[in-house]
Design an enzyme around this catalytic site. Structure first.
Site, mmCIF file in Angstrom:
data_model
loop_
_atom_site.group_PDB
_atom_site.id
_atom_site.type_symbol
_atom_site.label_atom_id
_atom_site.label_comp_id
_atom_site.label_asym_id
_atom_site.label_seq_id
_atom_site.Cartn_x
_atom_site.Cartn_y
_atom_site.Cartn_z
ATOM 1 N N ASP A 17 -2.816 6.884 7.657
ATOM 2 C CA ASP A 17 -2.365 5.885 8.264
ATOM 3 C C ASP A 17 -2.616 4.726 7.134
ATOM 4 O OD1 ASP A 17 -5.080 5.120 8.414
ATOM 5 O OD2 ASP A 17 -5.348 5.938 10.573
ATOM 6 N N ASP B 174 -3.981 0.652 6.550
ATOM 7 C CA ASP B 174 -4.716 -0.569 6.907
ATOM 8 C C ASP B 174 -4.393 -1.629 5.937
ATOM 9 O OD1 ASP B 174 -6.504 0.926 8.879
ATOM 10 O OD2 ASP B 174 -6.974 2.070 7.154
ATOM 11 N N ASP C 179 -17.887 0.686 4.010
ATOM 12 C CA ASP C 179 -18.760 1.659 3.982
ATOM 13 C C ASP C 179 -18.908 2.238 2.588
ATOM 14 O OD1 ASP C 179 -16.407 3.047 4.260
ATOM 15 O OD2 ASP C 179 -16.792 4.001 6.271
HETATM 16 P P1 ATP Z 1 -8.678 7.445 7.523
HETATM 17 O O1 ATP Z 1 -7.662 6.512 8.133
HETATM 18 O O2 ATP Z 1 -8.204 8.497 6.524
HETATM 19 O O3 ATP Z 1 -9.476 8.481 8.548
HETATM 20 P P2 ATP Z 1 -9.842 5.484 6.239
HETATM 21 O O4 ATP Z 1 -11.022 4.990 5.196
HETATM 22 O O5 ATP Z 1 -8.629 4.606 6.346
HETATM 23 O O6 ATP Z 1 -9.772 7.051 6.534
HETATM 24 P P3 ATP Z 1 -10.404 4.221 8.727
HETATM 25 O O7 ATP Z 1 -11.425 4.482 9.862
HETATM 26 O O8 ATP Z 1 -9.010 3.948 8.973
HETATM 27 O O9 ATP Z 1 -10.920 5.034 7.574
HETATM 28 O O10 ATP Z 1 -10.972 2.686 8.384
HETATM 29 C C1 ATP Z 1 -10.490 1.796 7.358
HETATM 30 C C2 ATP Z 1 -11.249 1.217 6.589
HETATM 31 O O11 ATP Z 1 -12.215 0.314 7.173
HETATM 32 C C3 ATP Z 1 -12.422 2.283 5.602
HETATM 33 O O12 ATP Z 1 -11.871 2.647 4.660
HETATM 34 C C4 ATP Z 1 -13.657 1.155 5.584
HETATM 35 O O13 ATP Z 1 -13.260 0.637 4.250
HETATM 36 C C5 ATP Z 1 -13.739 0.265 6.624
HETATM 37 N N1 ATP Z 1 -14.516 0.917 7.671
HETATM 38 C C6 ATP Z 1 -14.110 1.562 8.833
HETATM 39 N N2 ATP Z 1 -15.077 1.948 9.736
HETATM 40 C C7 ATP Z 1 -16.104 1.403 8.947
HETATM 41 C C8 ATP Z 1 -17.490 1.527 9.447
HETATM 42 N N3 ATP Z 1 -17.914 2.052 10.450
HETATM 43 N N4 ATP Z 1 -18.295 0.633 8.437
HETATM 44 C C9 ATP Z 1 -17.924 0.373 7.392
HETATM 45 N N5 ATP Z 1 -16.646 0.261 6.956
HETATM 46 C C10 ATP Z 1 -15.934 0.809 7.784
HETATM 47 MG MG MG Z 2 -7.340 4.515 7.998
#
Ligand code: ATP
Ligand code: MG
Length: 409
Positions: free
Chosen positions: A30, A32, A110
């Protein structure tokens, strides 16, 4: 979306997994977006936009089946700065959440590889935490001091495990070392939030690797405590769970449907067997005993991970059909053909056979049966014994058996 936000005078960047996975040559799950626009301003720009969340509002913009998450830059206030300890909501310490600058937004993220900001104005990637170098070195590195960051939000431990598994990365040494110190805090995470993480860990194509990393970090016990214990003790339990995860991964790779119910059934099957006293399925119980024991095992498990009823009910059906698949009395196999869960229950029987349970013969019989045509099937059931000597076993569990399993009425 990035162009439109820019044209309206806002800063806007692609962030998170979208950038990370593209740089790795993969397909992002996805996208963001992080922006200087406030939620109401985002809403004014996009027609298919919904604002969600209470404390911190996010915009979801829908394009067909895709939902793009748009978040306003947020500042990370630490305890010293605000002087307050923050409010605990959903297991997260939320300090006074205020909007922030792009740079503040980056520092609350994170891992370094999740902290790359793609700027569509000049096609550059802004790298705030040496994430490019870590992508290169295939490292998951926490931004800032790992123990502090895990304490702020213990779910980051599960996220670290997930990204390591998904990307086949290694946890940077300090990021890994701090897990042991902080993992206990996973006890306080609400079961509903853990369920969301469980779906991302085990239903997105890297389930088998997720289990490996979670067990290496010794944190799987915070998700499925009883399963964790049994996997460590019994080869068959480990083989069954591993087999279920591998088949889930394969199905996802082939674009086939998967359901968490099958995983729930597999994770908790070894626990169910112990609960029922470890007998073989045919011997251990009637369907009613499985039903009862299943409810107890699930009731225990949902204290940790909020598995929704629509999945646990199907898991119970899969379990409940196992004795029927092994008995095959009279014309019952023909009736079972129309059972909505036959396919899942049959797959589960195969899984048990592969894990070394003594059901290979039954698995083979069903494989032939489901593949043959109608007249062959009639022949197959005619050849089956009308009443095998199972009468004794079909009665309710004796008092002794109940004592054995600890499930007295
Ligand atoms: P994917 O969507 O492929 O699982 P993602 O890295 O995009 O991985 P998401 O959960 O969609 O993960 O979150 C988007 C972004 O928001 C992350 O890349 C991170 O930078 C931030 N993020 C999400 N959750 C947290 C958290 N618990 N603490 C700190 N930053 C976070
Ligand atoms: Mg994501």
């Amino acid at each position: 979306m990035l162009y439109r936000l820019n044209h309206a005078g806002f800063e806007a960047y692609l962030v998170g997994g979208g950038v990370r996975d593209l740089l790795l040559g993969g397909q992002p799950k996805d996208f963001d977006i992080a922006t200087s626009a406030k939620p109401e301003e985002i809403k004014a720009l996009f027609r298919n936009c919904r604002l969600i969340g209470r404390r911190f509002r996010l915009a979801h913009v829908r394009f067909g089946r895709e939902v793009i998450e748009v978040a306003t830059f947020r500042a990370h206030h630490d305890a010293d700065e605000s002087g307050a300890d923050g409010v605990i909501e959903n297991g997260l310490i939320l300090r006074d959440n205020v909007y922030g600058t792009r740079d503040e937004d980056a520092m609350r993220r994170d891992f370094s590889v999740n902290c790359l900001y793609y700027d569509v104005r000049d096609f550059s990637v802004i790298d705030f935490a040496e994430g490019m170098a870590d992508l290169e070195a295939r490292l998951i590195r926490m931004i800032g001091e790992p123990t502090l960051r895990y304490r702020e939000d213990p779910v980051r431990i599960l996220r670290a495990a997930r990204f390591a598994a998904k990307l086949d990365f290694t946890l940077e040494q300090e990021t890994a070392a701090a897990v042991e110190l902080c993992a206990g805090a996973l006890h306080d995470i609400p079961p509903a939030r853990l369920f969301e993480e469980v779906l991302k860990l085990f239903m997105t194509g890297h389930a088998s690797a997720s289990l490996t990393v979670l067990r290496q970090l010794d944190v799987f016990k915070y998700l499925f405590p009883a399963t964790d214990r049994l996997i460590g003790e019994h080869e068959r339990a480990a083989a069954l769970v591993e087999g279920a995860l591998r088949s889930t991964d394969e199905r996802i790779a082939q674009d086939k449907t998967v359901t968490p119910a099958f995983l729930v059934a597999a994770f908790l099957w070894p626990v169910l067997r112990v609960y029922l006293g470890g007998h073989e399925v045919r011997d251990m119980s009637t369907a009613m005993a499985i039903d009862h024991a299943g409810s107890m095992v699930i009731a225990d498990q949902i204290q940790r991970v909020a598995l929704p009823k629509r999945f646990t009910l199907v898991a119970k059906e899969i379990w409940g059909l196992q004795p029927a698949l092994e008995e095959r009395r009279g014309r019952r196999p023909l009736k079972l053909l129309n059972h909505p869960r036959l396919r899942a229950a049959y797959d589960f029987l195969l899984l048990r056979a592969q894990a070394g349970e003594p059901v290979q013969e039954h698995a083979d019989w069903w494989t032939k049966f489901v593949q043959s045509d109608d007249s062959d099937r009639q022949g197959a059931v005619a050849a089956a014994p009308k009443h095998r000597q199972r009468k004794r076993r079909r009665k309710k569990p004796s008092a002794g058996e109940r004592a054995n399993t600890g499930t007295g009425p």
